[in-house]
Design an enzyme around this catalytic site. Structure first.
Site, PDB file in Angstrom:
ATOM      1  N   ASP A   6      -9.218  -5.052  -5.617  1.00  0.00           N
ATOM      2  CA  ASP A   6      -8.436  -3.856  -4.904  1.00  0.00           C
ATOM      3  C   ASP A   6      -9.076  -2.413  -4.774  1.00  0.00           C
ATOM      4  O   ASP A   6      -9.285  -1.881  -5.908  1.00  0.00           O
ATOM      5  CB  ASP A   6      -7.191  -3.636  -5.044  1.00  0.00           C
ATOM      6  CG  ASP A   6      -6.583  -3.328  -3.933  1.00  0.00           C
ATOM      7  OD1 ASP A   6      -6.825  -1.934  -3.848  1.00  0.00           O
ATOM      8  OD2 ASP A   6      -5.284  -3.359  -3.830  1.00  0.00           O
ATOM      9  N   SER A  41       0.827  -1.275   0.115  1.00  0.00           N
ATOM     10  CA  SER A  41       0.071   0.066   0.137  1.00  0.00           C
ATOM     11  C   SER A  41       0.969   1.304   0.102  1.00  0.00           C
ATOM     12  O   SER A  41       1.622   1.406  -0.633  1.00  0.00           O
ATOM     13  CB  SER A  41      -0.791  -0.014   1.240  1.00  0.00           C
ATOM     14  OG  SER A  41      -2.052   1.330   1.130  1.00  0.00           O
ATOM     15  N   HIS A  73      -7.509  -5.982  -1.735  1.00  0.00           N
ATOM     16  CA  HIS A  73      -6.156  -4.842  -0.856  1.00  0.00           C
ATOM     17  C   HIS A  73      -5.551  -5.665  -0.081  1.00  0.00           C
ATOM     18  O   HIS A  73      -4.515  -6.186   0.611  1.00  0.00           O
ATOM     19  CB  HIS A  73      -6.782  -3.514  -0.004  1.00  0.00           C
ATOM     20  CG  HIS A  73      -5.142  -2.745   0.149  1.00  0.00           C
ATOM     21  ND1 HIS A  73      -5.019  -2.730  -0.943  1.00  0.00           N
ATOM     22  CD2 HIS A  73      -5.110  -1.670   1.179  1.00  0.00           C
ATOM     23  CE1 HIS A  73      -4.052  -1.326  -0.998  1.00  0.00           C
ATOM     24  NE2 HIS A  73      -4.160  -1.146  -0.018  1.00  0.00           N
TER      25      HIS A  73
END
Length: 293
Positions: free
Chosen positions: A227, A98, A256
């Site tokens: 995601d 991320s 994610h």
């Protein structure tokens, strides 16, 4: 517990260092709000397999000091490079998730490749997700502002509300236990409001598309098709196109939180990528020795 001081301002930063000291080295940088614990499904099996796995708690996260300042991307990247210097690490594979992918990229573009030989971008937000000149199809800044208001109003509810999308649990294979979700939310809440909003601001302003072509090293990009936090077309696919030596691995139906739902696959892909770097370095050294003779 192992700590070191940030080279920027002396902030005390925590890290873990597991596995044999002589093994191939991977340094892990976590998602926003999370610390080293999020990587347990990668670092434990890799360390048991002979890899040296180092994981950083960024400032304000995990067991690192909770500071007011230093949540700009340059400082976070300098903190990461400070860890490499502190442990005198070489031939490192940097692994980010991320917003951690942005820290990894900026660490390399800011400090070079003397210590870093490979980069893995896992479910990354880089090059950026918000609408800007480099990304006219990006997320509307107004949507980001509305999301920020919800986050500031009730962080526990925010994390709980988004958990299903985070793991893409609409697909049965992505099921995670309520206990694990609660555990991850508790870890997120350990990052204070200043650190959390500071890192969110990095994502809201992120546009590092111009930096990716300068990554002169192998890059593995791992991303899920579902995601919701970092849509594949805006992030993983763009990143893989922009780097000179990129490999994109797309996980069907992954969200994610693929570090948990697709833990075994991610660990295997990281192991293969890190091992390829070790083999390449061995061949380079052998070739250099032969040339010297």
């Amino acid at each position: 517990m192992p700590y070191f001081e940030s080279p920027v301002d002396g902030t005390r930063l925590h890290y873990t260092d597991h596995g044999p000291a002589t093994g191939p080295v991977a340094v892990f940088v976590a998602s926003a709000y999370l610390g080293h614990e999020m990587w347990e499904y990668q670092t434990l099996p890799l360390a048991e397999a002979g890899f040296r796995c180092v994981a950083l708690d960024r400032r304000g996260h995990g067991r690192s000091d909770d500071t007011w300042s230093g949540y700009d991307l340059d400082t976070l990247a300098d903190d990461l490079h400070g860890l490499l210097d502190h442990l005198d690490l070489d031939e490192v594979t940097l692994v980010g998730h991320s917003v951690g992918t942005a820290e990894v990229v900026r660490c390399v573009t800011r400090h070079g490749t003397a210590r870093v030989h490979r980069v893995a971008l896992v479910a990354g937000v880089c090059p950026g997700i918000v609408r800007c000149p480099n990304l006219p199809e990006g997320v509307d800044p107004e949507a980001i502002r509305a999301d920020e208001e919800l986050f500031r109003r009730d962080r526990p509810a925010y994390y709980t509300l988004l958990a299903d999308d985070f793991f893409a649990v609409q697909f049965p294979d992505n099921a995670v236990s309520p206990a694990y979700v609660g555990h991850l939310i508790d870890l997120c809440l350990a990052a204070g409001p200043r650190a959390s909003t500071g890192v969110r601001a990095v994502v809201a302003d992120l546009d590092i598309a111009d930096e990716l072509p300068g990554l002169d090293l192998p890059v593995l990009v791992v991303h899920g098709t579902h995601d919701a936090s970092a849509p594949l077309a805006l992030t993983g696919e763009r990143a893989a196109r922009l780097v000179p030596d990129g490999t994109l691995k797309v996980y069907d139906r992954a969200g994610h939180g693929l570090f948990a739902t697709h833990a075994d696959r991610l660990t295997a892909d990281l192991r293969q990528f890190i091992e390829a770097g070790a083999v390449r370095r061995t061949a380079e050294f052998a070739g250099a020795g032969a040339g010297a003779r």
